[in-house]
Design an enzyme around this catalytic site. Structure first.
Site, PDB file in Angstrom:
ATOM      1  N   HIS A 145      -7.058   5.742 -61.262  1.00  0.00           N
ATOM      2  CA  HIS A 145      -5.883   5.191 -61.943  1.00  0.00           C
ATOM      3  C   HIS A 145      -5.809   3.686 -61.720  1.00  0.00           C
ATOM      4  CE1 HIS A 145      -2.088   5.439 -64.028  1.00  0.00           C
ATOM      5  NE2 HIS A 145      -1.512   4.732 -63.076  1.00  0.00           N
TER       6      HIS A 145
ATOM      7  N   HIS B  77       2.001   0.284 -66.178  1.00  0.00           N
ATOM      8  CA  HIS B  77       0.874   1.211 -66.285  1.00  0.00           C
ATOM      9  C   HIS B  77       1.203   2.360 -67.236  1.00  0.00           C
ATOM     10  CE1 HIS B  77       2.172   4.379 -63.035  1.00  0.00           C
ATOM     11  NE2 HIS B  77       3.232   3.794 -63.553  1.00  0.00           N
TER      12      HIS B  77
ATOM     13  N   CYS C 265      -4.621   4.888 -68.827  1.00  0.00           N
ATOM     14  CA  CYS C 265      -4.388   3.783 -67.883  1.00  0.00           C
ATOM     15  C   CYS C 265      -5.384   2.634 -68.060  1.00  0.00           C
ATOM     16  CB  CYS C 265      -4.403   4.300 -66.451  1.00  0.00           C
ATOM     17  SG  CYS C 265      -5.995   4.970 -65.894  1.00  0.00           S
TER      18      CYS C 265
END
Length: 393
Positions: free
Chosen positions: A353, A365, A305
């Site tokens: 994240h 993402h 990520c």
């Protein structure tokens, strides 16, 4: 022996229990009851699909947290390795200079011997702990030329600096070895979490997997609904601002209009500049859609990520740190209602994240292991999972 037996309490002995047929029947009944007792809890204790899904998601999140730790240690290790290499190169160069200075002093000592000024052995000089001490002891310092004294001083300086650099290199190597050990530990933690998640999923039946997929679909539908709500709220706010600006413009006089125009112009370039950079970052992110998530990866074939967001903004000329923990501090925090395309959206209390906002409640993402870079609602894991929004430029 009979005297040692305990007598049965009255009324508890069953007549004829030693008869083979009755004994077999009794044992069979006990076995059946035991099987029934053992079978029931296994059915009751089996987790629901919602619980399984939560457990898998938790494992993936823990893996992402461990991945951030791995990325941080890896970045630290890379810097330390460069530092060690630089120090070792410096030590090598200083050692050569030290050897050159020692050779020059050796030639001076040999010259003293040849001219008869004194009779020291060159080997004695070369084995001396300190050239200065050697020359002092043999009372040569007062008879040395300026160049010879300069050579001695240079040697002493080179010797001192070389020892310091060698010590620094040794300490840096020690730190590097410790970091490499931490790197192995972080890597093992990630792999363990992912293995646990895979094992949990592999134990599901086809029917259970179908139910799990249905739960995921329902979550996505809810996330899409929330994204549409946010998009409408942002659009309404934008319309309100435009209407307020238009109304203010109509009420201004010439002087105030000029004054306001100057103020508006000073803000516009910043917005325009950010939008231009964000466009480049988003173009990069969109080009990565479909590439696999791989923990610790920074492209070009796969990403985690923070590797994706770092690469996206790097394409726009903005350097972001490697981990989500550092990226969250690499800009200005804004409210979700004011999020603009290009902003970074962070998730969970541990900030494990991140995605890049593309507008209308959506982001790009790299979700998790086994998934691919994709566009998805920022509410993909519920509204409560959103930690903050940061504008990096």
């Amino acid at each position: 022996m009979a005297s040692h037996r305990k007598s049965r309490p009255a009324g508890t002995r069953v007549a004829g229990i030693r008869t083979p047929a009755l004994a077999t029947a009794a044992l069979t009944s006990v076995a059946l009851l035991s099987q029934t007792a053992n079978a029931s809890p296994s059915t009751d204790d089996k987790p629901s699909m919602e619980e399984v899904e939560k457990k898998v998601d938790d494992l993936y999140r823990q893996a992402e947290t461990a991945t951030d730790k791995y990325n941080a240690v890896k970045e630290k290790t890379t810097k330390q390795r460069k530092q060690v290499d630089t120090l070792l190169d410096d030590v090598a160069k200083r050692t050569q200079k030290l050897n050159d200075a020692r050779e020059e002093l050796g030639s001076f000592a040999a010259a003293q011997y040849r001219t008869g000024a004194s009779a020291p052995e060159t080997a004695t000089f070369l084995l001396a702990d300190s050239p200065k001490d050697y020359f002092d002891q043999t009372q040569l310092m007062d008879r040395m030329t300026g160049r010879q004294k300069e050579a001695v001083d240079d040697y002493i300086t080179q010797q001192s600096e070389t020892m310091k650099k060698r010590k620094a290199a040794t300490e840096s190597l020690q730190t590097l070895q410790e970091s490499q050990s931490d790197l192995k530990t972080a890597k093992a933690t990630v792999q363990k979490k992912l293995a646990d998640a895979r094992e949990l999923l592999s134990e599901l039946t086809a029917e259970e997997k179908a139910r799990l997929a249905e739960i995921e679909r329902e979550k996505q539908e809810e996330a899409a609904r929330k994204a549409a709500e946010l998009a409408e709220q942002q659009a309404a706010e934008e319309r309100r601002k435009e209407a307020a600006a238009a109304e203010a413009g109509q009420q201004e006089t010439g002087s105030s209009s000029t004054e306001t125009g100057t103020s508006t112009g000073s803000e516009a370039p910043a917005d325009s500049s950010y939008a231009s950079k964000a466009e480049k970052a988003l173009a990069f992110a969109r080009a990565q859609v479909g590439k696999p998530y791989v923990w610790g990866a920074t492209g070009p074939d796969s990403y985690d990520c923070s590797g994706l967001t770092q690469g996206a903004w790097n394409a726009a000329g903005i350097s972001l740190p490697r981990t989500t923990w550092d990226q969250v501090n690499a800009g200005t925090t804004v409210s979700l209602a004011n999020a603009q395309p290009g902003d970074l959206v962070f998730f969970y209390d541990d900030i494990s994240h991140v995605g890049i906002y593309i507008g209308n409640g959506m982001m790009i993402h790299a979700p998790k292991p086994g998934a691919y870079v994709r566009e998805e609602s920022i509410y993909y894991d519920g509204e409560g999972s959103i930690h903050s929004v940061v504008r990096p430029a």
